[in-house]
Design an enzyme around this catalytic site. Sequence first.
Site, PDB file in Angstrom:
ATOM      1  CG  ASP A   8      37.755 -18.602  -2.049  1.00 12.82           C
ATOM      2  OD1 ASP A   8      37.590 -19.597  -1.320  1.00 12.82           O
ATOM      3  OD2 ASP A   8      38.438 -17.622  -1.723  1.00 12.82           O
ATOM      4  CG  ASP A  10      36.795 -17.551   4.365  1.00 14.25           C
ATOM      5  OD1 ASP A  10      35.905 -16.842   4.851  1.00 14.25           O
ATOM      6  OD2 ASP A  10      36.936 -18.760   4.641  1.00 14.25           O
ATOM      7  CG  ASP A 169      41.519 -14.961  -1.862  1.00  7.25           C
ATOM      8  OD1 ASP A 169      40.860 -16.024  -1.895  1.00  7.25           O
ATOM      9  OD2 ASP A 169      42.121 -14.568  -0.848  1.00  7.25           O
TER      10      ASP A 169
END
Length: 217
Positions: A8, A10, A169
């Site tokens: 991922d 961001d 995240d």
Amino acid sequence: MKKAVIFDLDGTLSDSIMSMKYSGDKTMAEFGYGPFSVQDYKYFVGDGAANLVKRALIKGGDTKLTHFEAAYARYREIFQANCMYQVKPYEGIPKLLEELKKRGMKIAVLSNKPHHATLDVIESLFGKDYFDVVQGQVDGVPIKPDPAGVFRILDRFGLTADEVLYMGDTATDMKTGKAAGAFTVGVLWGFRDRAELEEGHADAIIAQPLDLLKYCE
């Protein structure tokens, strides 16, 4: 043996929350809403720019999303000009990527950020062609947690899901990786907490980037 890692962007590779807060607050101010806190933006983000704008509008009181179309168009304009505002890689990420490359592993990015912005961030932080594949949001490909983006990357690599790690995240990332059949690794330095990663059924949770290496064997 794992042969690739899909990241991922961001909250995983890049600490980019201030770029989205800056653009979001400038957008919302034009419609009489905000500003919102960094913590607010950590929960606005993660499911594409459209959902970020919707969540900000609702938080501001536009529960019927009356201003959505205009605000979404404006956000895209503002963000395109400011997508690198205070953006930097998380500590330990450059070293992790260097180590993965030394081991001959392929590295890819899969983001719900618009594709042109995803490229801008990756090339600004890490250089052009540093990653083997960079995939942002494009028309015709469902955003995460749909696993379509993962499958596109696997096809590019000629690999199967059990040969890759998927690292992110948020619960959205965990759902994406698991839907594709990959081993999912949740990270604690990003926008969400351990409880969310556990609820997303992460296969592993790590506190430091280099901790990923133990799952690369």
